[in-house]
Design an enzyme around this catalytic site. Structure first.
Site, short mmCIF file in Angstrom:
data_model
loop_
_atom_site.label_atom_id
_atom_site.label_comp_id
_atom_site.label_asym_id
_atom_site.label_seq_id
_atom_site.Cartn_x
_atom_site.Cartn_y
_atom_site.Cartn_z
CE LYS A 54 -4.40 0.62 2.29
NZ LYS A 54 -5.04 0.67 3.61
C1 E4P Z 1 -8.28 1.66 3.31
O1 E4P Z 1 -7.54 0.82 2.84
C2 E4P Z 1 -8.13 2.28 4.62
O2 E4P Z 1 -7.51 1.37 5.50
C3 E4P Z 1 -9.42 2.65 5.28
O3 E4P Z 1 -10.54 2.33 4.50
C4 E4P Z 1 -9.42 4.01 5.90
O4 E4P Z 1 -10.67 4.26 6.44
P1 E4P Z 1 -10.95 5.30 7.62
O5 E4P Z 1 -11.33 6.58 6.99
O6 E4P Z 1 -12.10 4.69 8.37
O7 E4P Z 1 -9.69 5.39 8.44
#
Ligand code: E4P
Length: 215
Positions: free
Chosen positions: A83
């Site tokens: 990522k």
């Molecule tokens: C995506 O890969 C992220 O981990 C995640 O969806 C972030 O979401 P949040 O806005 O709830 O932190």
């Protein structure tokens, strides 16, 4: 539509992986912090429970540092996907990792232009953050719709992960748009199983069953 879990809590992943409904997992530093266990062990166990793509995020701010972290992370398991946060250095890293055959998920995407750049760099996945856009007063799902349209215009193979999902309605909206993947906090996935009429129906059937002659 593929369903990923957006958590690093191994017990939660184990519970839902057993349903056969989990196609992958996304983690991030905040989610790993909640897991409160060494991240290498956590990611190893997640990759064992879910054979699909498991995203693990790099923390370096320059492409060389990201590449170094990515090469270590892919040593954890074959299904690790790297990522990488959106940005110039990030897209340099995505391009280089693609040339090495390492798959990436471009994260912290909030606009269609960012998603376009991620696809051109060669990302396997792109993650627009819908809930955070909604929180900031924008229509998050409109961005997903635009990304899907632009990708279709150019036959990009990058898959769209609808991320930062807050509630089951986001999942329906993603499905209506034909988004490839949603990544869900377990709270949202659990809620998708539930309906008050299902509970009422189960209770009624149980009640009726008491009066059914058994012999
Ligand atoms: C995506 O890969 C992220 O981990 C995640 O969806 C972030 O979401 P949040 O806005 O709830 O932190």
């Amino acid at each position: 539509m593929k369903v990923f879990l957006d958590t690093a809590i191994v017990d939660e992943i184990r519970e839902f992986a057993a349903t056969g409904l989990v196609d992958g997992v996304t983690t991030n530093p905040s989610l790993l912090k909640r897991a409160q266990a060494p991240y290498g062990e956590v990611l190893t166990e997640i990759c064992r429970l879910v054979p699909g793509p498991v995203s693990a995020e790099v923390l370096a701010e320059d492409a060389a540092g990201m590449l170094g972290e990515a090469r270590e992370l892919v040593g954890i398991a074959e299904n690790i996907v790297i990522k990488i946060p959106m940005g110039v250095e990030g897209m340099r890293a995505v391009r280089a990792l693609r040339e090495e055959g390492i798959e990436t998920n471009v994260t912290l995407v909030f606009s269609t232009n960012q998603a376009l750049l991620a696809a051109k760099a060669g990302a396997r996945f792109v993650s627009p953050f819908i809930g955070r856009l909604d929180d900031a007063g924008h229509a998050g799902m409109d961005v997903v719709a635009e990304i899907l349209e632009v990708y279709a215009n150019y036959d990009f193979e990058t898959e769209v992960i609808v991320a930062s999902v807050r509630h089951p309605l986001h999942v329906i909206e993603a499905g209506l748009l034909g988004a490839d993947i949603v990544t869900l906090p377990t709270k949202v996935l659990r809620a998708m199983f539930e309906h008050p009429l299902t509970d009422v129906g189960k209770a009624k059937f149980l009640e009726a069953w008491r009066d059914v002659p058994k012999q």
